[in-house]
Write an enzyme that holds these catalytic residues in place. Structure first.
Site, PDB file in Angstrom:
ATOM      1  N   LYS A  54       0.832  -1.210   0.000  1.00  0.00           N
ATOM      2  CA  LYS A  54       0.000   0.000   0.000  1.00  0.00           C
ATOM      3  C   LYS A  54       0.869   1.263   0.000  1.00  0.00           C
ATOM      4  CE  LYS A  54      -3.024   3.063   0.407  1.00  0.00           C
ATOM      5  NZ  LYS A  54      -4.349   3.255   0.860  1.00  0.00           N
ATOM      6  N   CYS A  85      -3.658  10.843   1.805  1.00  0.00           N
ATOM      7  CA  CYS A  85      -2.939   9.579   1.658  1.00  0.00           C
ATOM      8  C   CYS A  85      -1.576   9.783   1.017  1.00  0.00           C
ATOM      9  CB  CYS A  85      -3.769   8.645   0.780  1.00  0.00           C
ATOM     10  SG  CYS A  85      -5.482   8.625   1.290  1.00  0.00           S
TER      11      CYS A  85
END
Ligand code: SAJ
Length: 413
Positions: free
Chosen positions: A212, A266
């Site tokens: 991720k 993010c």
């Protein structure tokens, strides 16, 4: 079989996940520390912005499949989707939300339960979470000591959805599942297969965590490359948009778009988790962060230079959101630039943002005027395009022709 799933953290990831699982007919308990969020959801309403989420949540609550509460209760599986910000100058990951979530669910854990960490996390966070659970429940066994035989299964499955497309991507994206043992992986796949149509790919928890972080760092590094090119092109008097278009005609080149900086919650955060764990090695990743964080300052300097040409400059900032066609202003370089221009008295600042109905309080206080695009283009001397919203792309290019334009997104290119 999962009769009851508990989702811990009802934010941008947890709430849509809870609602989608509930829409598959599974009983879902959503847990959040925010009483206001819990009350709003129990009324069938939502406290965050995401297309169509209101409909899915309303129907899940009305059919009795989704219930929100501040107090954890027993369930077959627990999905933890809480924030993982960083703190301090070294961008140290702040795992306190994961720790609190683990401590909150530990008392209700039962033999056979699955706990999945969905929050984007630094490498090792899933093992830490399992450690906090084990500390709180010495009567149960966990995978770090008992492997496949453990009472509680623990896995990491990072969320990968794109804000604005969350409901589609939750179902259609492939999922990387990193269990702390084979048995953990097996149980986690069963959970995700209740609502995911994409493929579930198995690995271990550390690799899943890194996967991720790698995805978002890949994007950050590539945007930094484009942002650096935009600075170079400005100096060399080359149109960066034309340059990128030409270079991208090469079959193995695919440059992303420069912008006013990287926003959102993010991409501007996750690469720091890699840098923090391997500062000596993660040189490109760290530099990319610095290049992208430096871009808003460069844009402000450009606007100041343009405004200097006018006695009483009127500056129109087009767009406040962190990216195109959404109304999310959090961590937005466009908002940051507009606020700084107003606070530093560079001129009279106008903001145009077709996706919101009123300006945030801090901009109002700073004297920023809220206007529609047409009027702003009439009165401004300097026009700064900060977001490539569809309304700006569709605007009559002639209206910009007598203005000094700083186009950070290539809307007019
Ligand atoms: N941006 C550019 N140039 C580009 C692309 C993006 O300047 O060419 C800027 C955007 O304007 C925005 C920022 O980068 O300010 C981030 O936007 P984004 O659309 O790239 O990504 P996010 O933050 O909305 O969502 C990302 C996604 N990650 C990837 O695409 C690898 C999403 O799939 C993740 O789930 C999400 O982060 C997350 O939650 O981690």
């Amino acid at each position: 079989m999962f009769n009851k799933v508990s989702v811990v953290g009802l934010g941008y990831i947890g709430l849509p996940t809870a609602a989608v699982i509930a829409s598959r007919g599974i009983e879902v308990i959503g847990i959040d520390v925010n009483q206001h969020a819990v009350d709003t959801i129990n009324q069938g309403e939502i406290h965050i912005v995401e297309p169509d989420l209101d409909i899915v949540v309303r129907s899940a609550v009305m059919t009795g499949k989704l219930k929100a509460t501040t107090v954890p209760e027993a369930a077959d599986a627990f999905m933890v989707a809480v924030p993982t910000p960083f703190k301090g100058d070294n961008h140290e990951p702040d795992l306190s939300y994961i720790e609190s979530a683990a401590k909150a669910i530990a008392p209700v854990l039962e033999k056979g339960n699955l706990v999945v960490l969905e929050s984007t996390s630094p490498v090792g966070a899933t093992e830490k979470m399992a450690g906090w659970l084990a500390e709180a429940r010495p009567d149960l066994t966990f995978p770090q000591q008992s492997g496949d035989a453990a009472d509680i299964k623990v896995a990491h499955c990072p969320e990968r959805v794109l804000p604005g497309y969350v409901l589609q991507e939750l179902v259609s994206n492939d999922r990387v599942i990193g269990g702390m043992s084979d048995a953990c992986n097996k149980r986690a796949v069963e959970l995700y297969q209740t609502f995911v149509r994409g493929e579930c790919i198995l690995t271990n928890s550390r690799t899943a965590e890194m996967a991720k972080l790698t995805e978002n760092s890949f994007r950050d590094v590539n945007i930094a490359f484009a942002n650096e090119l935009s600075l170079i092109c400005e100096k060399l008097k080359i149109n960066v948009w034309e340059l990128i278009k030409l270079s991208n005609r090469h079959p193995r080149v695919n440059i992303l778009n420069p912008g006013p900086g990287v926003g959102g919650h993010c991409i501007a955060v996750d690469p720091w988790f890699i840098v923090n764990s391997c500062p000596e090695e993660a040189k490109v990743i760290a530099t990319a962060r610095e290049v992208n964080d430096g871009k808003p300052h460069w844009v402000i300097d450009q606007v100041k230079q343009a405004a200097d040409e006018f006695k009483k400059p009127v500056i129109a900032c087009l767009g406040l959101a962190f990216k195109a066609d959404i109304d999310d202003l959090r961590e937005s370089p466009a908002l940051d630039i507009t606020t700084k221009l107003a606070n530093e008295d560079v001129g009279q600042v106008i903001a145009v943002e077709p996706n919101i109905s009123s300006l945030p309080e801090n901009l109002v206080k700073a004297g920023v005027e809220f206007m529609d695009l047409e009027r702003a283009l009439e009165v401004a001397n300097v026009v700064v395009v900060l977001v490539d919203h569809k309304q700006f792309k569709a605007a009559d290019k002639l209206a910009f022709s007598k203005k000094v334009v700083i186009d950070t997104r290539g809307v007019l290119a």
